[in-house]
Design a protein around this motif. Structure first.
Motif, PDB file in Angstrom:
ATOM      1  N   VAL A  34      -1.978   3.065   7.111  1.00 16.07           N
ATOM      2  CA  VAL A  34      -1.584   4.222   6.302  1.00 16.07           C
ATOM      3  C   VAL A  34      -2.350   5.471   6.764  1.00 16.07           C
ATOM      4  CG1 VAL A  34      -1.599   5.160   3.951  1.00 16.07           C
ATOM      5  CG2 VAL A  34      -0.760   2.845   4.371  1.00 16.07           C
ATOM      6  N   TYR A  81       2.616   5.404  -3.028  1.00 16.29           N
ATOM      7  CA  TYR A  81       2.813   6.835  -2.761  1.00 16.29           C
ATOM      8  C   TYR A  81       4.258   7.230  -3.063  1.00 16.29           C
ATOM      9  CZ  TYR A  81      -1.630   6.310  -0.393  1.00 16.29           C
ATOM     10  OH  TYR A  81      -2.940   6.035  -0.120  1.00 16.29           O
ATOM     11  N   ASP A  82       4.435   8.522  -3.216  1.00 14.71           N
ATOM     12  CA  ASP A  82       5.758   9.062  -3.494  1.00 14.71           C
ATOM     13  C   ASP A  82       6.586   9.089  -2.207  1.00 14.71           C
ATOM     14  OD1 ASP A  82       7.400   9.913  -5.357  1.00 14.71           O
ATOM     15  OD2 ASP A  82       6.330  11.781  -5.827  1.00 14.71           O
ATOM     16  N   LEU A  83       7.056   7.934  -1.786  1.00 15.70           N
ATOM     17  CA  LEU A  83       7.765   7.804  -0.511  1.00 15.70           C
ATOM     18  C   LEU A  83       8.954   6.870  -0.710  1.00 15.70           C
ATOM     19  CD1 LEU A  83       4.667   6.939   1.729  1.00 15.70           C
ATOM     20  CD2 LEU A  83       5.886   9.128   1.761  1.00 15.70           C
ATOM     21  N   LEU A 136       1.150  12.043   2.091  1.00 17.22           N
ATOM     22  CA  LEU A 136       0.850  10.955   1.148  1.00 17.22           C
ATOM     23  C   LEU A 136       0.518  11.517  -0.221  1.00 17.22           C
ATOM     24  CD1 LEU A 136      -1.420   8.637   3.333  1.00 17.22           C
ATOM     25  CD2 LEU A 136       0.995   8.320   2.791  1.00 17.22           C
ATOM     26  N   ASP A 137       1.522  11.602  -1.089  1.00 17.47           N
ATOM     27  CA  ASP A 137       1.271  12.013  -2.475  1.00 17.47           C
ATOM     28  C   ASP A 137       1.247  10.763  -3.340  1.00 17.47           C
ATOM     29  OD1 ASP A 137       1.210  14.729  -1.989  1.00 17.47           O
ATOM     30  OD2 ASP A 137       3.409  14.850  -1.995  1.00 17.47           O
ATOM     31  N   PRO A 138       0.090  10.468  -3.935  1.00 21.95           N
ATOM     32  CA  PRO A 138       0.042   9.250  -4.756  1.00 21.95           C
ATOM     33  C   PRO A 138       1.036   9.318  -5.915  1.00 21.95           C
ATOM     34  CG  PRO A 138      -2.167  10.092  -4.344  1.00 21.95           C
ATOM     35  CD  PRO A 138      -1.205  11.145  -3.865  1.00 21.95           C
ATOM     36  N   LYS A 139       1.663   8.187  -6.241  1.00 19.84           N
ATOM     37  CA  LYS A 139       2.545   8.130  -7.422  1.00 19.84           C
ATOM     38  C   LYS A 139       1.696   8.329  -8.655  1.00 19.84           C
ATOM     39  CE  LYS A 139       6.449   5.364  -6.052  1.00 19.84           C
ATOM     40  NZ  LYS A 139       6.716   4.065  -5.461  1.00 19.84           N
ATOM     41  N   SER A 140       2.255   8.942  -9.686  1.00 19.14           N
ATOM     42  CA  SER A 140       1.426   9.232 -10.863  1.00 19.14           C
ATOM     43  C   SER A 140       1.054   7.942 -11.603  1.00 19.14           C
ATOM     44  CB  SER A 140       2.141  10.206 -11.789  1.00 19.14           C
ATOM     45  OG  SER A 140       3.392   9.676 -12.103  1.00 19.14           O
ATOM     46  N   GLU A 179      -0.621   8.919   8.211  1.00 18.30           N
ATOM     47  CA  GLU A 179      -0.968  10.257   7.711  1.00 18.30           C
ATOM     48  C   GLU A 179      -1.342  11.172   8.882  1.00 18.30           C
ATOM     49  OE1 GLU A 179      -4.292  10.450   5.000  1.00 18.30           O
ATOM     50  OE2 GLU A 179      -3.415  12.174   3.974  1.00 18.30           O
ATOM     51  N   LYS A 212       0.846  -1.207   0.000  1.00 17.76           N
ATOM     52  CA  LYS A 212       0.000   0.000   0.000  1.00 17.76           C
ATOM     53  C   LYS A 212       0.887   1.265   0.000  1.00 17.76           C
ATOM     54  CE  LYS A 212      -3.727   2.522   1.000  1.00 17.76           C
ATOM     55  NZ  LYS A 212      -4.672   2.838  -0.026  1.00 17.76           N
ATOM     56  N   LEU A 213       1.942   1.262   0.827  1.00 17.12           N
ATOM     57  CA  LEU A 213       2.819   2.446   0.903  1.00 17.12           C
ATOM     58  C   LEU A 213       3.547   2.690  -0.411  1.00 17.12           C
ATOM     59  CD1 LEU A 213       4.386   1.934   4.460  1.00 17.12           C
ATOM     60  CD2 LEU A 213       2.932   3.855   3.750  1.00 17.12           C
TER      61      LEU A 213
END
Ligand code: FAD
Length: 467
Positions: A354, A27-29, A364-368, A358, A23-24
């Protein structure tokens, strides 16, 4: 990894830790998972009934019931995205007396309703039509159509592999020994001397999650092991559903379930103990299993079995899942006390964890464009059914074993290859093919100079070169 600062490190590579990592990874992490053992899925996640529970019998209003509710919605997509072997067989709780029928109607029907799970009563005639092997004593049963079975190892490995495809790191053989608390970070000190600096830690260390919590001075919960012993048979049993007993005040009883790859599972026991490493089976435990199952399916009494094993549930002092930031340090979020339904609840646990991260300040910026689906290559046995047949019982070729060794999660153990390909799972249980499998592991030398392990750390199968 030593020098950079991670956003989140998940401790524990069971079904819960890997579901959170997956799940993580959307995101852009910068995220990583550390697992003490040489492979993922070496804890409770490898030794359970493999049932995807609906939560019909979970205590309403608990964190566990909430995670199971969330998971019910997530499983259908997950099964296709991760290509998890899964059979929607349904379950039936069989009543063998009027008293048991009364318990079903007074306890389990309202409980299922409170949890939003559909159930219905099936009369004896229909029950035996669907499951001819069930006892003549059966008066009927409560059907839970949405219960299913899956391969928990596959689900765990596939979670981890998808996360790796999305840029996550997985460190195997990496046990967390100590955690130092710094102003804006936590420093994980591993038992091989490496250190990882991270902004957040998710504590998904199964039975050892209380010890991870204590590393930052959090003793708010304790975990004790409850053993469950199983028998596995390849004899034909004429059932199409998971056959559940009606629990009594003394015991939850034992069940009989089909297994996704064939055969039937009988068990488990529920025995409290202190030792977190004792996964031995006992003749008393296995007798309890076969006698308990024979009340529901008489033929199981004298059945020949091909394997016996035990798993350990993590029983929590809080009596529920512990999914919250630590009161000692908000930078650690616990996913602990995941006792009896962790495989089923893992997608929902990942959602909640998650959310907690937050709330604790993680952006939490979702990956494109994340990869949401595991490529076919990693779902099947890689299609290279070529070369010498190594596992004669299951017809597994050298090519298939080599294919399994080239997947994103490094496999270095005999059990790892077994769970990825099915080798050694047949009637001989590896007696004929383990030496060849060890040769393949050594030849490929993904593990370095040490000898191949069976599964856990230090579990050497043989001493090579000994005179
Ligand atoms: C007998 C039995 C039957 C069950 N039947 C079912 C079922 O049918 N359906 C269902 O949904 N659930 C079932 N369960 C429950 C399910 O198996 C568990 O809830 C689930 O596997 C827990 O997953 P986990 O990831 O929390 O723990 P684990 O799988 O135990 O993973 C924890 C991991 O953390 C690692 N770790 C520990 N300490 C450290 C450290 N210091 N550093 C790094 N790593 C560390 C461990 O090595 C381990 O791999 C059953 C359980 C048992 C025992």
């Amino acid at each position: 990894m030593q020098r950079k600062v991670m956003d989140v490190v998940v401790v524990g590579g069971g079904i819960v830790g890997t579901a959170i990592l997956r799940k993580l990874s959307f995101y852009d992490l910068t995220v990583a998972l550390v697992e003490k053992q040489p492979d993922v899925c070496e804890g409770a996640s490898k030794a359970n009934s493999g049932i995807i529970h609906t939560g019909f019998d979970a205590k309403p209003q608990t964190v566990e019931a909430e995670c199971l509710r969330l998971s019910r919605e997530l499983w259908p997509d997950l099964v296709s995205q991760l290509k998890i072997p899964y059979i929607s067989c349904g379950a039936v709780m069989v009543a063998t007396s009027e008293e048991e029928k009364e318990i079903i109607f007074s306890t389990y029907v309202p409980n299922a309703q409170a949890n939003g799970v559909e159930v219905h009563w099936m009369e004896a005639e229909e029950l035996r039509e669907m499951n001819p092997a069930v006892s003549d004593q059966a008066l009927g049963g409560l059907v839970i159509s949405d219960e299913a079975i899956c391969d928990p190892f596959w689900a765990t490995r596939a979670n981890a592999e998808l996360a790796v495809l999305n840029g996550a790191e997985v460190l195997l053989g990496a046990g967390v020994e100590r955690i130092e608390q710094e102003v804006d970070h936590l420093r994980l000190v591993l038992d091989d001397g490496r250190e990882i600096l991270t902004r957040y830690v998710v504590n998904a260390a199964g039975l050892w999650a209380d010890e991870i919590a204590r590393m930052i001075g959090d003793d708010s919960f304790t975990l004790t092991p409850r053993k469950g012993q199983f028998l596995l048979t390849e004899e034909q049993v004429d059932i199409t559903q998971i056959i559940l007993p009606v629990p009594t005040k003394i015991s939850k009883g034992v069940l009989i379930s089909p297994v996704v790859f064939g055969g039937f599972l009988l068990g488990p026991t529920a025995e409290d103990q202190e030792d977190k490493w004792d996964r031995s089976t006992t003749s008393e435990g296995l007798t309890f299993v076969s006698e308990g199952c024979s009340k529901l399916v008489p033929q199981t009494r004298n059945m020949s079995t091909i394997r016996q094993f035990a798993g350990l549930r993590a029983v929590c002092s809080e009596g529920d899942f512990v999914i919250r930031p630590s009161s000692q340090n908000q930078r650690m979020v616990h996913a602990a006390g995941i006792r009896s339904t962790g495989v089923s609840a893992s997608p929902g646990i990942a959602e909640l964890v998650v959310e907690k991260l937050e709330q604790a300040g993680l952006m939490l910026d979702p990956k494109s464009d994340p990869t949401l689906e595991l490529p076919e290559l990693f779902g099947e046995a890689d299609g290279s059914e070529t070369g010498e047949i190594i596992c004669l019982c299951r017809s597994i070729s050298r090519g298939e074993l080599l294919g399994a060794l080239s997947r994103p999660i490094r496999c270095t153990t005999v059990d790892g290859l077994k769970r990825r390909t099915g080798a050694t799972l047949g009637e001989c249980q590896g007696n004929c093919c383990i030496p060849k499998i060890m040769d393949i592991l050594a030849e490929q030398s993904a593990m370095g100079p040490e000898q191949p392990l069976k599964g856990l750390r230090h579990s050497h199968v043989a001493m090579r070169g000994a005179k």
